[in-house]
Design a protein around this motif. Structure first.
Motif, PDB file in Angstrom:
ATOM      1  N   VAL A 285       0.820  -1.219   0.000  1.00 50.63           N
ATOM      2  CA  VAL A 285       0.000   0.000   0.000  1.00 50.63           C
ATOM      3  C   VAL A 285       0.851   1.266   0.000  1.00 50.63           C
ATOM      4  O   VAL A 285       0.345   2.353  -0.290  1.00 50.63           O
ATOM      5  CB  VAL A 285      -0.964   0.017   1.214  1.00 50.63           C
ATOM      6  CG1 VAL A 285      -1.923  -1.159   1.133  1.00 50.63           C
ATOM      7  CG2 VAL A 285      -0.198  -0.002   2.531  1.00 50.63           C
ATOM      8  N   GLU A 286       2.156   1.131   0.295  1.00 48.70           N
ATOM      9  CA  GLU A 286       3.023   2.298   0.321  1.00 48.70           C
ATOM     10  C   GLU A 286       3.606   2.626  -1.054  1.00 48.70           C
ATOM     11  O   GLU A 286       4.316   3.627  -1.202  1.00 48.70           O
ATOM     12  CB  GLU A 286       4.165   2.091   1.323  1.00 48.70           C
ATOM     13  CG  GLU A 286       3.734   2.178   2.778  1.00 48.70           C
ATOM     14  CD  GLU A 286       3.126   3.531   3.130  1.00 48.70           C
ATOM     15  OE1 GLU A 286       3.692   4.563   2.705  1.00 48.70           O
ATOM     16  OE2 GLU A 286       2.095   3.560   3.814  1.00 48.70           O
ATOM     17  N   ILE A 290      -0.069   3.298  -5.831  1.00 49.63           N
ATOM     18  CA  ILE A 290      -1.208   2.838  -5.027  1.00 49.63           C
ATOM     19  C   ILE A 290      -1.622   3.922  -4.041  1.00 49.63           C
ATOM     20  O   ILE A 290      -2.807   4.227  -3.877  1.00 49.63           O
ATOM     21  CB  ILE A 290      -0.852   1.541  -4.269  1.00 49.63           C
ATOM     22  CG1 ILE A 290      -0.459   0.440  -5.253  1.00 49.63           C
ATOM     23  CG2 ILE A 290      -2.010   1.112  -3.378  1.00 49.63           C
ATOM     24  CD1 ILE A 290      -1.550   0.015  -6.181  1.00 49.63           C
ATOM     25  N   LYS A 291      -0.638   4.508  -3.415  1.00 47.83           N
ATOM     26  CA  LYS A 291      -0.903   5.518  -2.386  1.00 47.83           C
ATOM     27  C   LYS A 291      -1.582   6.750  -2.964  1.00 47.83           C
ATOM     28  O   LYS A 291      -2.386   7.404  -2.301  1.00 47.83           O
ATOM     29  CB  LYS A 291       0.423   5.909  -1.723  1.00 47.83           C
ATOM     30  CG  LYS A 291       0.279   6.567  -0.380  1.00 47.83           C
ATOM     31  CD  LYS A 291       1.653   6.735   0.277  1.00 47.83           C
ATOM     32  CE  LYS A 291       1.514   7.336   1.664  1.00 47.83           C
ATOM     33  NZ  LYS A 291       2.851   7.478   2.321  1.00 47.83           N
ATOM     34  N   ASP A 293      -3.634   6.804  -5.585  1.00 44.96           N
ATOM     35  CA  ASP A 293      -4.894   6.489  -6.273  1.00 44.96           C
ATOM     36  C   ASP A 293      -6.015   6.380  -5.240  1.00 44.96           C
ATOM     37  O   ASP A 293      -6.044   5.446  -4.434  1.00 44.96           O
ATOM     38  CB  ASP A 293      -4.749   5.167  -7.041  1.00 44.96           C
ATOM     39  CG  ASP A 293      -5.934   4.902  -7.948  1.00 44.96           C
ATOM     40  OD1 ASP A 293      -7.062   4.833  -7.441  1.00 44.96           O
ATOM     41  OD2 ASP A 293      -5.724   4.747  -9.166  1.00 44.96           O
ATOM     42  N   LYS A 294      -6.925   7.345  -5.241  1.00 45.59           N
ATOM     43  CA  LYS A 294      -7.977   7.384  -4.231  1.00 45.59           C
ATOM     44  C   LYS A 294      -8.881   6.151  -4.289  1.00 45.59           C
ATOM     45  O   LYS A 294      -9.296   5.627  -3.253  1.00 45.59           O
ATOM     46  CB  LYS A 294      -8.813   8.650  -4.404  1.00 45.59           C
ATOM     47  CG  LYS A 294      -8.068   9.935  -4.084  1.00 45.59           C
ATOM     48  CD  LYS A 294      -8.982  11.141  -4.224  1.00 45.59           C
ATOM     49  CE  LYS A 294      -8.247  12.423  -3.874  1.00 45.59           C
ATOM     50  NZ  LYS A 294      -9.111  13.625  -4.005  1.00 45.59           N
ATOM     51  N   LYS A 297      -6.907   3.099  -3.048  1.00 46.64           N
ATOM     52  CA  LYS A 297      -6.700   3.272  -1.612  1.00 46.64           C
ATOM     53  C   LYS A 297      -7.950   2.872  -0.845  1.00 46.64           C
ATOM     54  O   LYS A 297      -7.861   2.229   0.213  1.00 46.64           O
ATOM     55  CB  LYS A 297      -6.325   4.726  -1.311  1.00 46.64           C
ATOM     56  CG  LYS A 297      -5.986   4.981   0.147  1.00 46.64           C
ATOM     57  CD  LYS A 297      -5.597   6.434   0.376  1.00 46.64           C
ATOM     58  CE  LYS A 297      -5.276   6.692   1.842  1.00 46.64           C
ATOM     59  NZ  LYS A 297      -4.929   8.124   2.087  1.00 46.64           N
ATOM     60  N   ARG A 298      -9.117   3.228  -1.372  1.00 46.32           N
ATOM     61  CA  ARG A 298     -10.368   2.854  -0.724  1.00 46.32           C
ATOM     62  C   ARG A 298     -10.577   1.340  -0.776  1.00 46.32           C
ATOM     63  O   ARG A 298     -11.075   0.735   0.181  1.00 46.32           O
ATOM     64  CB  ARG A 298     -11.538   3.586  -1.366  1.00 46.32           C
ATOM     65  CG  ARG A 298     -12.907   3.213  -0.792  1.00 46.32           C
ATOM     66  CD  ARG A 298     -12.969   3.384   0.722  1.00 46.32           C
ATOM     67  NE  ARG A 298     -12.642   4.720   1.151  1.00 46.32           N
ATOM     68  CZ  ARG A 298     -13.531   5.699   1.277  1.00 46.32           C
ATOM     69  NH1 ARG A 298     -14.792   5.479   0.976  1.00 46.32           N
ATOM     70  NH2 ARG A 298     -13.148   6.885   1.695  1.00 46.32           N
ATOM     71  N   ILE A 300      -8.242  -0.949  -0.706  1.00 46.49           N
ATOM     72  CA  ILE A 300      -7.383  -1.525   0.325  1.00 46.49           C
ATOM     73  C   ILE A 300      -7.990  -1.304   1.700  1.00 46.49           C
ATOM     74  O   ILE A 300      -7.958  -2.203   2.564  1.00 46.49           O
ATOM     75  CB  ILE A 300      -5.966  -0.926   0.257  1.00 46.49           C
ATOM     76  CG1 ILE A 300      -5.308  -1.280  -1.081  1.00 46.49           C
ATOM     77  CG2 ILE A 300      -5.119  -1.409   1.420  1.00 46.49           C
ATOM     78  CD1 ILE A 300      -5.195  -2.768  -1.328  1.00 46.49           C
ATOM     79  N   GLU A 301      -8.570  -0.143   1.927  1.00 49.75           N
ATOM     80  CA  GLU A 301      -9.224   0.130   3.213  1.00 49.75           C
ATOM     81  C   GLU A 301     -10.380  -0.839   3.440  1.00 49.75           C
ATOM     82  O   GLU A 301     -10.593  -1.316   4.566  1.00 49.75           O
ATOM     83  CB  GLU A 301      -9.717   1.575   3.247  1.00 49.75           C
ATOM     84  CG  GLU A 301      -8.606   2.607   3.320  1.00 49.75           C
ATOM     85  CD  GLU A 301      -9.129   4.027   3.179  1.00 49.75           C
ATOM     86  OE1 GLU A 301      -8.338   4.970   3.346  1.00 49.75           O
ATOM     87  OE2 GLU A 301     -10.340   4.192   2.886  1.00 49.75           O
TER      88      GLU A 301
END
Length: 350
Positions: A285-286, A290-291, A293-294, A297-298, A300-301
């Motif tokens: 995720v770092e 990836i970090k 891209d909103k 990122k969502r 992954i959340e």
């Protein structure tokens, strides 16, 4: 119209509209005479609307009455087709004439016949082996609908006073991405051989397209296996993205699926994949791409929330619908307040 005096059967073999048949005539070589019981001297036609008025005429040959002789002969010059359930017709592509001239004549006569019968849409499937018939159909007003490896499908809407109600071609492509996490909280990732310059060096989830007649859950398992060699079990659809004008002006449905690893040995697909590995989720995720891209990122959340049982995805359930009587997959989650163990939200991923 001028014609040579070759007799009755020859005149019926001419594949052109408007060939007239005299009520009384005989073969040029003195064959048996044929007479009509119709008293009118008005010419009758092999094709055309005027035929309907004389379809009940009786003809006698050698003392035998031939009812609807013209109608039966006319059918020989129509394309084989069957009615669909929406008031249209589907042409039998297995019985198409091989000669373009014969096809032209039969197509024109068929359109006239279908119009007279009040038919609406016409579906014409032309195999690649008979591709020379495509320009003939287009010239007669048919439009392209879709094409596959072995054929092209064309359509024709007959009613001029009504808007075309034929359904369009498939509007979406369907893709899947596999989120596979092992007991060490490492995610299975790949680097693709062929990608845009902005994605060079990016570690991403295994992804691919669903094949024809393939389920979402089996497609996700297959793609992960093909790209990485890792066996998995499908668990849930975590989320899906809907985008438009993605490829050839088509829309795109992309399903992010959580999978449980059944093996850990990696064996990559050398045709598409440059490299594959198990990467710590925190490191994954770092990545800058990836970090930044909103949307991802969502995603992954959501996956992290699912690991903590704070989110529940959709699982496939096979059900039979009364509409078609066939089993299909309905994706939904199950939460049983009385017995939480019956909830698909309690499943562990490793």
């Amino acid at each position: 119209m001028r014609r040579t005096h070759l007799g009755f059967m020859h005149s019926f073999r001419q594949p052109f509209s408007g060939v007239t048949i005299s009520p009384k005539f005989c073969h040029s070589k003195g064959s048996r005479a044929m007479s009509s019981s119709v008293s009118s001297t008005k010419s009758q036609y092999v094709y055309g609307e005027s035929l309907a008025a004389t379809a009940d005429s009786d003809y006698k040959m050698n003392g035998l009455t031939l009812k609807n002789r013209i109608s039966s002969v006319k059918e020989r010059f129509l394309l084989d087709a069957f009615d669909d359930e929406y008031g249209g017709v589907v042409v039998d592509h297995d019985k198409l004439p091989s000669n373009p001239n014969a096809f032209t004549s039969m197509l024109r006569n068929s359109l006239s016949d279908w119009r007279r019968k009040g038919k609406k849409g016409v579906w014409l499937k032309l195999p690649v082996e008979q591709s020379e018939l495509v320009p003939v159909a287009v010239k007669e007003g048919f439009e392209y609908h879709h094409a596959e490896k072995g054929y092209v499908m064309l359509t024709y809407w007959i009613p001029e006073e009504e808007p075309c109600m034929l359904p369009g071609n498939a509007s979406h492509q369907v893709g899947v991405g596999g989120f596979v996490l092992n007991q060490y909280k490492e995610v299975l990732v790949v680097q693709e051989k062929y990608c845009t310059s902005s994605n060079t060096g990016l570690w991403k989830l295994p992804t691919g397209f669903i094949n024809e007649s393939e389920e979402i859950f089996s497609g996700a398992v297959r793609e992960v296996k093909e790209e990485t060699g890792v066996d998995t079990d499908f668990l849930e659809v975590i989320a899906f993205r809907h985008a438009h004008n993605v490829a050839f002006e088509k829309s795109d449905l992309f399903f992010i699926c959580m999978l449980k690893p059944l093996s850990d040995k990696i064996s990559i697909d050398n045709l598409e994949i440059k490299a594959a590995k198990w990467m710590p989720l925190t490191e994954f995720v770092e990545q800058p791409m990836i970090k930044g891209d909103k949307m991802f990122k969502r995603v992954i959340e959501i996956c992290e929330a699912r690991l903590r049982h704070r989110y529940c995805g959709l699982s496939p359930h096979r059900l039979v619908s009364a509409f078609d009587g066939r089993p299909s997959s309905l994706y939904y989650n199950v939460v049983d307040d009385d017995d939480p163990s019956h909830s698909n939200c309690t499943a562990e991923f490793y």
